[in-house]
Motif scaffolding. Structure first.
Motif, PDB file in Angstrom:
ATOM      1  N   LEU A  12       0.840  -1.185   0.000  1.00  0.00           N
ATOM      2  CA  LEU A  12       0.000   0.000   0.000  1.00  0.00           C
ATOM      3  C   LEU A  12       0.878   1.238   0.000  1.00  0.00           C
ATOM      4  CD1 LEU A  12      -3.090   0.514   2.357  1.00  0.00           C
ATOM      5  CD2 LEU A  12      -1.501   2.360   1.831  1.00  0.00           C
ATOM      6  N   ILE A  13       0.719   2.080  -1.029  1.00  0.00           N
ATOM      7  CA  ILE A  13       1.506   3.308  -1.148  1.00  0.00           C
ATOM      8  C   ILE A  13       0.546   4.476  -1.355  1.00  0.00           C
ATOM      9  CG2 ILE A  13       3.291   4.531  -2.454  1.00  0.00           C
ATOM     10  CD1 ILE A  13       4.374   1.841  -3.351  1.00  0.00           C
ATOM     11  N   ARG A  14       0.608   5.454  -0.493  1.00  0.00           N
ATOM     12  CA  ARG A  14      -0.279   6.618  -0.648  1.00  0.00           C
ATOM     13  C   ARG A  14       0.418   7.789  -1.330  1.00  0.00           C
ATOM     14  NH1 ARG A  14      -4.853   5.438   1.950  1.00  0.00           N
ATOM     15  NH2 ARG A  14      -4.796   4.089   3.785  1.00  0.00           N
ATOM     16  N   THR A  15       1.695   7.941  -1.068  1.00  0.00           N
ATOM     17  CA  THR A  15       2.415   9.088  -1.605  1.00  0.00           C
ATOM     18  C   THR A  15       3.245   8.645  -2.797  1.00  0.00           C
ATOM     19  OG1 THR A  15       2.586  10.059   0.609  1.00  0.00           O
ATOM     20  CG2 THR A  15       4.048  10.924  -1.101  1.00  0.00           C
ATOM     21  N   ILE A  16       2.967   9.240  -3.938  1.00  0.00           N
ATOM     22  CA  ILE A  16       3.737   8.944  -5.157  1.00  0.00           C
ATOM     23  C   ILE A  16       4.700  10.096  -5.392  1.00  0.00           C
ATOM     24  CG2 ILE A  16       3.646   8.461  -7.617  1.00  0.00           C
ATOM     25  CD1 ILE A  16       2.405   6.312  -5.896  1.00  0.00           C
ATOM     26  N   LYS A  17       5.987   9.776  -5.384  1.00  0.00           N
ATOM     27  CA  LYS A  17       6.985  10.811  -5.590  1.00  0.00           C
ATOM     28  C   LYS A  17       7.009  11.247  -7.039  1.00  0.00           C
ATOM     29  CE  LYS A  17       9.997   9.250  -1.834  1.00  0.00           C
ATOM     30  NZ  LYS A  17      11.361   8.786  -1.471  1.00  0.00           N
ATOM     31  N   SER A  18       7.070  12.543  -7.268  1.00  0.00           N
ATOM     32  CA  SER A  18       7.167  13.074  -8.625  1.00  0.00           C
ATOM     33  C   SER A  18       8.615  13.373  -8.964  1.00  0.00           C
ATOM     34  CB  SER A  18       6.317  14.339  -8.768  1.00  0.00           C
ATOM     35  OG  SER A  18       6.747  15.326  -7.856  1.00  0.00           O
ATOM     36  N   ASN A  19       8.948  13.260 -10.233  1.00  0.00           N
ATOM     37  CA  ASN A  19      10.318  13.512 -10.658  1.00  0.00           C
ATOM     38  C   ASN A  19      10.578  15.015 -10.764  1.00  0.00           C
ATOM     39  OD1 ASN A  19      10.872  10.803 -10.858  1.00  0.00           O
ATOM     40  ND2 ASN A  19      10.104  10.668 -12.970  1.00  0.00           N
TER      41      ASN A  19
END
Length: 323
Positions: free
Chosen positions: A316-323
């Motif tokens: 479970l991942i809530r935060t998606i890192k942006s490039n």
């Protein structure tokens, strides 16, 4: 005596070849040149007594009565000169028929047939299944230098192979191919090789195996065999991102609705249950849970009432890192 001499018609050679017997005439016997029939070792010709009024018969080989050969037809498999006597209802016996000379050639070919089947215990992608390759020598001579080639389908991964009942076999990982070699396979002998694979994806899986041998094979149609199965199991993702962006926000299992029933249970790393649901509808969002790895146990009921079990992990991942 009969007015008509009995004659022989060769009605079947190798179950497909027919010849006509010599004609009969009234009066003195007329001896025609002997018919000559050539068969291959291990095969047969069927002879028939061409006698209109005959009710009983006796076949001879090289001038000697053949015990028990008293029917209208006689099947021959060995070389020799064959004749027949016919007796009518008045107990009158005919002259000997013209002979049929049967020659037997040494066989210079074989007939090795191959088959292949697949046996799976469930549609669960995690459950390996097995292929079995089968060989039979249909004759007429011993086959040598028997070579089986089986290119493993790209939709499966090779796991292991049982020791073959006969010969030696090896798996070439680079070419994803199984080679099975036998020094010889006797007439009428059968043998098999079984190996285990695991499906990589759902859908249609076709597997083909071929065999060659010495001497040359008389029937190439049975030197190749294929089997097809449908892997209707589930692909279960190992990550979902319930962050409200409308993409991958729920733990979605494609094609889950094709099963009669299902039961889903989610536990954390301490084996505590954090979610469970019968008839799961692909709507779990991981509400109230921290990011991390969880473990699922999914049971699905197939059309025949059997329950398949899937186990694995989901991150479970809530935060998606942006490039």
């Amino acid at each position: 005596m009969f007015d008509l001499r009995v004659n022989i018609a060769v009605i079947a050679v190798l179950l497909m070849y027919a010849l006509t017997g010599s004609a009969t005439k009234k009066g003195a016997p007329v001896y025609a040149a002997p018919q000559t029939v050539t068969i291959v070792q291990g095969q047969t010709a069927t002879l028939r007594a061409a006698s209109v009024n005959g009710v009983a018969f006796q076949w001879l080989k090289n001038g000697v009565f053949i015990p028990g050969a008293t029917q209208t037809t006689y099947v021959v498999s060995t070389a020799g000169s064959y004749q027949v006597l016919s007796t009518n209802a008045a107990n009158c016996t005919s002259d000997l028929s013209d002979p049929v000379i049967v020659n037997v050639q040494q066989a210079n070919f074989t007939d090795v047939a191959i088959g292949i089947n697949a046996v799976k215990v469930s549609d669960n992608m995690d459950d390996p299944f097995r292929y079995t390759i089968m060989l039979k020598n249909n004759g007429p001579v011993t086959a040598t230098d028997v070579n089986v080639q089986n290119k493993i389908p790209a939709e499966v991964s090779y796991k292991s192979m049982d020791k073959p009942a006969k010969g030696t076999a090896d798996y070439d990982a680079f070419n994803n191919n199984i080679t099975w070699r036998l020094a010889q396979l006797d007439v009428g002998e059968t043998t098999s090789l079984t190996y285990t694979v695991k499906a990589l994806k759902v859908g249609r899986i076709e597997n083909t195996a071929t065999v060659s041998s010495q001497p040359a094979d008389m029937d190439l149609a049975n030197n190749t065999a294929s089997t097809t199965l449908m892997m209707a199991g589930l692909y279960i993702p190992n990550v979902f991102t319930p962050n409200g962006d409308g993409v991958n926000d729920t733990f979605e299992i494609p094609n889950l609705n094709t099963y009669i029933a299902n039961e889903l249970s989610i536990v954390n790393r301490w084996n505590a249950t954090v979610y469970e649901k019968k008839n799961y509808q692909n709507d779990w969002t991981g509400s109230g849970l921290n990011e991390g790895t969880y473990f699922y146990l999914l049971k699905v009921q197939t059309a025949n009432g059997k329950w398949d079990i899937y186990k694995g992990y989901i991150t479970l991942i809530r935060t998606i890192k942006s490039n």
